[in-house]
Design a protein around this motif. Sequence first.
Motif, PDB file in Angstrom:
ATOM      1  N   ASN A   2       0.833  -1.197   0.000  1.00 10.77           N
ATOM      2  CA  ASN A   2       0.000   0.000   0.000  1.00 10.77           C
ATOM      3  C   ASN A   2       0.874   1.256   0.000  1.00 10.77           C
ATOM      4  O   ASN A   2       1.804   1.364   0.780  1.00 10.77           O
ATOM      5  CB  ASN A   2      -0.897  -0.022   1.239  1.00 10.77           C
ATOM      6  N   LYS A   3       0.559   2.199  -0.889  1.00 10.51           N
ATOM      7  CA  LYS A   3       1.302   3.455  -0.939  1.00 10.51           C
ATOM      8  C   LYS A   3       0.536   4.512  -0.160  1.00 10.51           C
ATOM      9  O   LYS A   3      -0.665   4.667  -0.334  1.00 10.51           O
ATOM     10  CB  LYS A   3       1.481   3.914  -2.383  1.00 10.51           C
ATOM     11  N   GLU A   4       1.251   5.239   0.724  1.00 12.76           N
ATOM     12  CA  GLU A   4       0.648   6.290   1.537  1.00 12.76           C
ATOM     13  C   GLU A   4       1.462   7.569   1.389  1.00 12.76           C
ATOM     14  O   GLU A   4       2.687   7.539   1.461  1.00 12.76           O
ATOM     15  CB  GLU A   4       0.615   5.883   3.014  1.00 12.76           C
ATOM     16  N   LEU A   5       0.748   8.695   1.207  1.00 14.30           N
ATOM     17  CA  LEU A   5       1.393  10.003   1.124  1.00 14.30           C
ATOM     18  C   LEU A   5       0.783  10.907   2.178  1.00 14.30           C
ATOM     19  O   LEU A   5      -0.438  10.993   2.292  1.00 14.30           O
ATOM     20  CB  LEU A   5       1.188  10.627  -0.266  1.00 14.30           C
ATOM     21  N   ARG A   6       1.628  11.558   2.952  1.00 11.49           N
ATOM     22  CA  ARG A   6       1.170  12.521   3.958  1.00 11.49           C
ATOM     23  C   ARG A   6       1.889  13.835   3.716  1.00 11.49           C
ATOM     24  O   ARG A   6       3.122  13.887   3.697  1.00 11.49           O
ATOM     25  CB  ARG A   6       1.469  12.028   5.367  1.00 11.49           C
ATOM     26  N   ARG A  74      10.881   8.912   3.157  1.00 12.88           N
ATOM     27  CA  ARG A  74      10.193   7.702   2.699  1.00 12.88           C
ATOM     28  C   ARG A  74      10.566   6.554   3.632  1.00 12.88           C
ATOM     29  O   ARG A  74      11.752   6.350   3.932  1.00 12.88           O
ATOM     30  CB  ARG A  74      10.611   7.390   1.271  1.00 12.88           C
ATOM     31  N   ARG A  75       9.541   5.832   4.067  1.00 17.29           N
ATOM     32  CA  ARG A  75       9.754   4.731   5.003  1.00 17.29           C
ATOM     33  C   ARG A  75       8.827   3.571   4.675  1.00 17.29           C
ATOM     34  O   ARG A  75       7.784   3.757   4.062  1.00 17.29           O
ATOM     35  CB  ARG A  75       9.491   5.195   6.428  1.00 17.29           C
ATOM     36  N   ARG A  76       9.177   2.439   5.160  1.00 15.61           N
ATOM     37  CA  ARG A  76       8.340   1.242   5.028  1.00 15.61           C
ATOM     38  C   ARG A  76       7.817   0.910   6.420  1.00 15.61           C
ATOM     39  O   ARG A  76       8.601   0.734   7.355  1.00 15.61           O
ATOM     40  CB  ARG A  76       9.186   0.107   4.481  1.00 15.61           C
ATOM     41  N   TYR A  77       6.477   0.841   6.558  1.00 23.41           N
ATOM     42  CA  TYR A  77       5.860   0.575   7.854  1.00 23.41           C
ATOM     43  C   TYR A  77       5.032  -0.704   7.808  1.00 23.41           C
ATOM     44  O   TYR A  77       4.337  -0.950   6.819  1.00 23.41           O
ATOM     45  CB  TYR A  77       4.905   1.710   8.246  1.00 23.41           C
ATOM     46  N   PRO A  78       5.065  -1.492   8.890  1.00 31.48           N
ATOM     47  CA  PRO A  78       4.174  -2.663   8.939  1.00 31.48           C
ATOM     48  C   PRO A  78       2.723  -2.229   9.128  1.00 31.48           C
ATOM     49  O   PRO A  78       2.438  -1.247   9.805  1.00 31.48           O
ATOM     50  CB  PRO A  78       4.678  -3.448  10.147  1.00 31.48           C
ATOM     51  N   ALA A  83       0.895  -7.034   6.170  1.00 29.41           N
ATOM     52  CA  ALA A  83       1.135  -6.141   5.031  1.00 29.41           C
ATOM     53  C   ALA A  83       2.082  -5.009   5.442  1.00 29.41           C
ATOM     54  O   ALA A  83       2.324  -4.780   6.626  1.00 29.41           O
ATOM     55  CB  ALA A  83      -0.188  -5.561   4.534  1.00 29.41           C
ATOM     56  N   PHE A  84       2.595  -4.319   4.433  1.00 30.73           N
ATOM     57  CA  PHE A  84       3.464  -3.178   4.670  1.00 30.73           C
ATOM     58  C   PHE A  84       2.969  -1.989   3.864  1.00 30.73           C
ATOM     59  O   PHE A  84       2.317  -2.148   2.837  1.00 30.73           O
ATOM     60  CB  PHE A  84       4.911  -3.492   4.281  1.00 30.73           C
ATOM     61  N   ALA A  85       3.307  -0.805   4.349  1.00 35.23           N
ATOM     62  CA  ALA A  85       2.982   0.425   3.631  1.00 35.23           C
ATOM     63  C   ALA A  85       4.277   1.084   3.177  1.00 35.23           C
ATOM     64  O   ALA A  85       5.259   1.134   3.921  1.00 35.23           O
ATOM     65  CB  ALA A  85       2.207   1.379   4.524  1.00 35.23           C
TER      66      ALA A  85
END
Length: 155
Positions: A2-6, A74-78, A83-85
């Motif tokens: 999943n891609k997330e932008l804040r 940019r980071r990878r989060y569980p 799943a990861f974001a």
Amino acid sequence: MNKELRVAAYAVCIREEQVLLARFVAGDGTRRWTLPGGGMDHGEDPLDTVVREVEEETGYAAEMTALLGLDSVRRRYPRRLGAFADFQGLRIVYEGRITGGSLRHETNGSTDLAAWYPLTAVPGLDRVELVDIGLELYRSRPPVGRAAQRGSTTT
């Protein structure tokens, strides 16, 4: 993944060799100092965001006097169910000036304290990297609005 932008906006407010900070409370209870600011609501202008966030987190009315720059992280989060974001944060950093109000702490928000700290004390604080990035942008005023010490970070 999943891609997330804040997108968020923050203020570097300095007076009498002190910087205004807010203490961020992470989901796991960890507390670290950060610049006052936060996430942009859909349809909100970044200047309105940072003014709103400074008031919410510190009690002060503020005006932004300069755009200092942008920082992208940019980071990878569980996430749930293994799943990861793939998270990207775009942080807009302004120079701000306090115009009114009085110092107070946020209640029921993402921060729990607000305080002025001498610039010389900042290296000894438990802080997020954004504090150092914001202060570097404030000091160096890079023509392209990007701190020399870093670019995009992937963790």
